[in-house]
Scaffold this motif. Structure first.
Motif, PDB file in Angstrom:
ATOM      1  N   TYR A  85      -5.949  -7.825 -11.221  1.00  8.29           N
ATOM      2  CA  TYR A  85      -6.576  -6.633 -10.653  1.00  8.29           C
ATOM      3  C   TYR A  85      -7.840  -6.311 -11.436  1.00  8.29           C
ATOM      4  O   TYR A  85      -7.894  -6.504 -12.659  1.00  8.29           O
ATOM      5  CB  TYR A  85      -5.634  -5.420 -10.731  1.00  8.29           C
ATOM      6  CG  TYR A  85      -4.431  -5.467  -9.827  1.00  8.29           C
ATOM      7  CD1 TYR A  85      -4.471  -4.931  -8.544  1.00  8.29           C
ATOM      8  CD2 TYR A  85      -3.232  -6.033 -10.262  1.00  8.29           C
ATOM      9  CE1 TYR A  85      -3.361  -4.957  -7.716  1.00  8.29           C
ATOM     10  CE2 TYR A  85      -2.116  -6.067  -9.449  1.00  8.29           C
ATOM     11  CZ  TYR A  85      -2.188  -5.528  -8.180  1.00  8.29           C
ATOM     12  OH  TYR A  85      -1.084  -5.564  -7.362  1.00  8.29           O
ATOM     13  N   ASP A 110      -8.958  -4.019 -16.273  1.00  8.99           N
ATOM     14  CA  ASP A 110      -8.723  -5.324 -15.645  1.00  8.99           C
ATOM     15  C   ASP A 110      -7.359  -5.863 -16.077  1.00  8.99           C
ATOM     16  O   ASP A 110      -6.992  -5.803 -17.258  1.00  8.99           O
ATOM     17  CB  ASP A 110      -9.821  -6.314 -16.047  1.00  8.99           C
ATOM     18  CG  ASP A 110     -11.173  -5.946 -15.457  1.00  8.99           C
ATOM     19  OD1 ASP A 110     -11.217  -5.055 -14.588  1.00  8.99           O
ATOM     20  OD2 ASP A 110     -12.187  -6.553 -15.878  1.00  8.99           O
ATOM     21  N   VAL A 149       2.931  -6.835 -12.874  1.00 10.01           N
ATOM     22  CA  VAL A 149       2.142  -7.189 -11.696  1.00 10.01           C
ATOM     23  C   VAL A 149       2.185  -8.701 -11.457  1.00 10.01           C
ATOM     24  O   VAL A 149       2.381  -9.492 -12.387  1.00 10.01           O
ATOM     25  CB  VAL A 149       0.684  -6.704 -11.828  1.00 10.01           C
ATOM     26  CG1 VAL A 149       0.636  -5.183 -11.836  1.00 10.01           C
ATOM     27  CG2 VAL A 149       0.027  -7.273 -13.076  1.00 10.01           C
ATOM     28  N   ARG A 202      -0.337 -10.357  -9.774  1.00 12.70           N
ATOM     29  CA  ARG A 202      -1.680 -10.848  -9.451  1.00 12.70           C
ATOM     30  C   ARG A 202      -2.706 -10.144 -10.327  1.00 12.70           C
ATOM     31  O   ARG A 202      -2.404  -9.071 -10.892  1.00 12.70           O
ATOM     32  CB  ARG A 202      -1.992 -10.586  -7.975  1.00 12.70           C
ATOM     33  CG  ARG A 202      -2.013  -9.106  -7.596  1.00 12.70           C
ATOM     34  CD  ARG A 202      -2.032  -8.895  -6.094  1.00 12.70           C
ATOM     35  NE  ARG A 202      -0.755  -9.301  -5.507  1.00 12.70           N
ATOM     36  CZ  ARG A 202      -0.517  -9.344  -4.192  1.00 12.70           C
ATOM     37  NH1 ARG A 202      -1.485  -9.030  -3.343  1.00 12.70           N
ATOM     38  NH2 ARG A 202       0.661  -9.705  -3.732  1.00 12.70           N
ATOM     39  N   GLN A 208      -8.557  -0.878  -8.826  1.00 12.11           N
ATOM     40  CA  GLN A 208      -7.886  -1.389  -7.636  1.00 12.11           C
ATOM     41  C   GLN A 208      -6.465  -0.836  -7.532  1.00 12.11           C
ATOM     42  O   GLN A 208      -5.777  -0.646  -8.530  1.00 12.11           O
ATOM     43  CB  GLN A 208      -7.839  -2.918  -7.655  1.00 12.11           C
ATOM     44  CG  GLN A 208      -9.163  -3.589  -7.344  1.00 12.11           C
ATOM     45  CD  GLN A 208      -9.014  -5.094  -7.212  1.00 12.11           C
ATOM     46  OE1 GLN A 208      -8.304  -5.736  -7.970  1.00 12.11           O
ATOM     47  NE2 GLN A 208      -9.709  -5.660  -6.239  1.00 12.11           N
ATOM     48  N   SER A 209      -6.045  -0.609  -6.291  1.00 11.05           N
ATOM     49  CA  SER A 209      -4.699  -0.093  -6.028  1.00 11.05           C
ATOM     50  C   SER A 209      -3.641  -1.129  -6.391  1.00 11.05           C
ATOM     51  O   SER A 209      -3.762  -2.302  -6.051  1.00 11.05           O
ATOM     52  CB  SER A 209      -4.579   0.287  -4.546  1.00 11.05           C
ATOM     53  OG  SER A 209      -3.265   0.681  -4.226  1.00 11.05           O
ATOM     54  N   ILE A 210      -2.579  -0.685  -7.083  1.00 11.94           N
ATOM     55  CA  ILE A 210      -1.478  -1.568  -7.482  1.00 11.94           C
ATOM     56  C   ILE A 210      -0.498  -1.678  -6.321  1.00 11.94           C
ATOM     57  O   ILE A 210      -0.099  -0.666  -5.723  1.00 11.94           O
ATOM     58  CB  ILE A 210      -0.749  -1.028  -8.722  1.00 11.94           C
ATOM     59  CG1 ILE A 210      -1.722  -0.852  -9.882  1.00 11.94           C
ATOM     60  CG2 ILE A 210       0.403  -1.948  -9.112  1.00 11.94           C
ATOM     61  CD1 ILE A 210      -2.256  -2.128 -10.454  1.00 11.94           C
ATOM     62  N   ALA A 251      -3.560   3.146  -9.547  1.00 12.60           N
ATOM     63  CA  ALA A 251      -4.571   2.097  -9.634  1.00 12.60           C
ATOM     64  C   ALA A 251      -4.636   1.566 -11.067  1.00 12.60           C
ATOM     65  O   ALA A 251      -4.184   2.222 -12.021  1.00 12.60           O
ATOM     66  CB  ALA A 251      -5.938   2.633  -9.216  1.00 12.60           C
ATOM     67  N   ALA A 252      -5.191   0.378 -11.211  1.00 15.43           N
ATOM     68  CA  ALA A 252      -5.353  -0.227 -12.539  1.00 15.43           C
ATOM     69  C   ALA A 252      -6.392   0.553 -13.338  1.00 15.43           C
ATOM     70  O   ALA A 252      -7.470   0.860 -12.832  1.00 15.43           O
ATOM     71  CB  ALA A 252      -5.775  -1.687 -12.405  1.00 15.43           C
TER      72      ALA A 252
END
Length: 515
Positions: free
Chosen positions: A320, A121, A316, A318, A324-326, A117-118
């Motif tokens: 995050y 941000d 990445v 998008r 949040q899950s990558i 996960a991130a």
């Protein structure tokens, strides 16, 4: 092998070396031969130990249920608290922007699934981690020589089998293995995908019945047989590269590990291996800590693990929020491959498809002429048609010229077809009706081969306490049924567009065979 697709770019990272003993090429032949004779001389001394080795759960890369000790020392607790990421940082992983978090497993008997996960941000285009080459498991690292890696992988054993065998031997060393924290993480995952479900390759016979009606059931059995053939070739690797396993010089693979243990390890490696592009053959299949299955696969994602100078990185695609899950792209794979390889189904998969196989009838007196016409137009006598989701009508229209060819019975018409420059067959209303009617009958029969309807699938998936394997199997079958149902609808629409529906379909003694 359907795995993640990667591209090579250039990146600079500060890497640290990791202790590792590659295979000594110069001593390979002499050691292998000497071990062969030592093995024969000491075989009887090992027979008593053999069954103990094969029964030991520590020999498998994928552990079963384990019991925790009642009293644990403070040292052991601290060791268990060091997660994979901490171990990686100690061994060369540069600062990164991800953390490991827990996702509760559907099956309460199993521990939670770890996922990446991130940690903060993120914005699209951010590099979240770069795993150095020193922390990658590839044949180049395992064998220490690219030439030998090529020799093995072009023989009878796949890269996955070599990697699985290597990690199985490494696990026998326990905490002495340099890869112990990574192997412990693979054991925790137990080959389960992001839905906490194992590949159908590890399902029981009764669990495989969940897939009744789908071609994937036969694919699973065929793949399992392929794994068994690889297991039977494991001793070849031992004799060709004996010094690879110098820690256990007398452990012949098929004596040290049962087939079931090897299959579990093979599936675990399969679920997390990454296919690197634009790299040497010995590096193209890599096990990447922080990669899958810790990363979540998505079919509609553009982010990919990327081979760079000195390692593998993830950028990445998008934004995050922290926590949040990558997600990463899993390649253009249909859901059948996703389930077999990774244990999950993506119901929004734009690459999903089913296969319709059409074949010219070999009993047809004009079979040879039709075969030549088919080949001239880029078709085979047994032609698979890939019906992609959302492209059902287009695929039916693409099948029609091939189907019409099978319906030609008049020798004069066949001569006209042979002399034409394209896939031109005389089309009469009754022939077109017959072709479409055969297709409609095929799609109806294929849908009838499932044990449940689409509405029954929807009701089953709405339940909360459904068995995880039954859930993912139902998701797959529902996706297949939707594609087949749209094929049937498209075929019926084409029938309704015919100018005269009062005609009967033309007889076709040698109509193409569909399956």
């Amino acid at each position: 092998m359907d795995v993640t697709y990667l591209h090579q770019t250039k990146c600079i990272s500060n890497l640290h070396s990791t202790h590792h003993h590659p295979l000594s090429v110069l001593s390979r032949v002499s050691i292998s031969i000497s071990k062969h004779y030592q093995h024969n001389a000491r075989r009887s001394l090992r027979l008593g130990v053999r069954n103990m080795c094969m029964a030991s759960s520590s020999d498998t890369l994928v552990s079963g249920k384990s019991s925790s000790p009642t009293v644990a020392s403070k040292k052991n607790i601290e060791e268990e608290e060091e997660d994979l990421k901490s171990w990686m940082h100690k061994n060369g992983l540069p600062p990164c922007k991800v953390v490991l978090k827990d996702r509760v497993a559907y099956d309460s008997r199993h521990p939670p699934i770890h996922y990446v996960a991130a940690s903060e941000d993120l914005q699209a285009g951010d590099t979240v981690f770069c795993v150095p080459n020193s922390l990658l498991v590839t044949l180049e690292r395992v064998l220490g020589n690219e030439t030998v890696a090529e020799l093995l992988t072009t023989n009878k054993l796949s890269e996955l089998a070599c990697l699985a065998l290597y990690l199985m031997y490494e696990k026998k060393q326990g905490k002495e293995s340099v890869w112990y924290p990574y192997i412990r993480e693979l054991d925790r995952q137990r080959g389960r995908g992001q839905l906490a479900v194992e590949s159908p390759l590890l399902w029981s016979e009764s669990e495989l019945d969940y897939l009744t009606g789908s071609p994937i059931k036969d694919e699973v059995l065929e793949r399992a047989e392929g794994i068994r053939k690889e297991y039977n070739e494991l001793d070849t690797v031992w004799f060709m590269a004996g010094s690879l396993f110098q820690q256990y010089p007398f452990d012949i693979p098929t004596e040290a590990f049962s087939f079931e243990i090897f299959k579990q390890a093979f599936v675990a490696v399969q679920s997390c291996v990454v296919h690197l592009q634009n790299v040497s053959l010995a590096r193209r299949f890599a096990l990447v800590p922080l990669g899958p299955p810790l990363l979540t696969y998505r079919s509609n994602c553009k982010a990919m693990l990327t081979a760079v100078d000195g390692g593998v990185q993830l950028v990445v695609d998008r934004p995050y929020l922290a926590g949040q899950s990558i997600v990463v792209w899993c390649g253009p794979q249909p859901n059948s491959k996703l389930l077999i390889n990774y244990g999950f189904v993506d119901e929004d998969n734009p690459y999903d498809r089913v296969v319709v196989e059409a074949a010219l009838d070999t009993e047809d007196p004009q079979y040879q002429d039709k075969r030549l016409v088919a080949q001239r137009n880029g078709r085979l006598t047994i032609q698979p048609f890939q019906v992609k989701v959302g492209k059902e009508r287009e695929t039916i229209l693409d099948m029609l010229p091939y189907m019409r060819l099978g319906y030609v019975t008049d020798p004069l018409e066949m001569e006209s077809v042979i002399s034409s420059l394209g896939p031109v067959c005389p089309v009469s209303p009754c022939m077109e009706y017959a072709v479409l009617d055969q297709l409609a009958t095929y799609f109806r029969e294929r849908l009838a081969g499932y044990l449940t309807t689409l509405s029954e699938d929807d009701a089953l998936l709405a339940e909360c306490d459904i068995d995880p394997k039954k859930r993912v199997a139902t998701q797959l079958l529902r996706c297949e049924k939707k594609i087949l149902s749209r094929c049937l609808e498209a075929t019926i629409d084409l029938i309704n567009e015919l100018p005269d529906l009062s005609l009967s379909p033309c007889p076709a003694p040698y109509a193409p065979l569909l399956r």
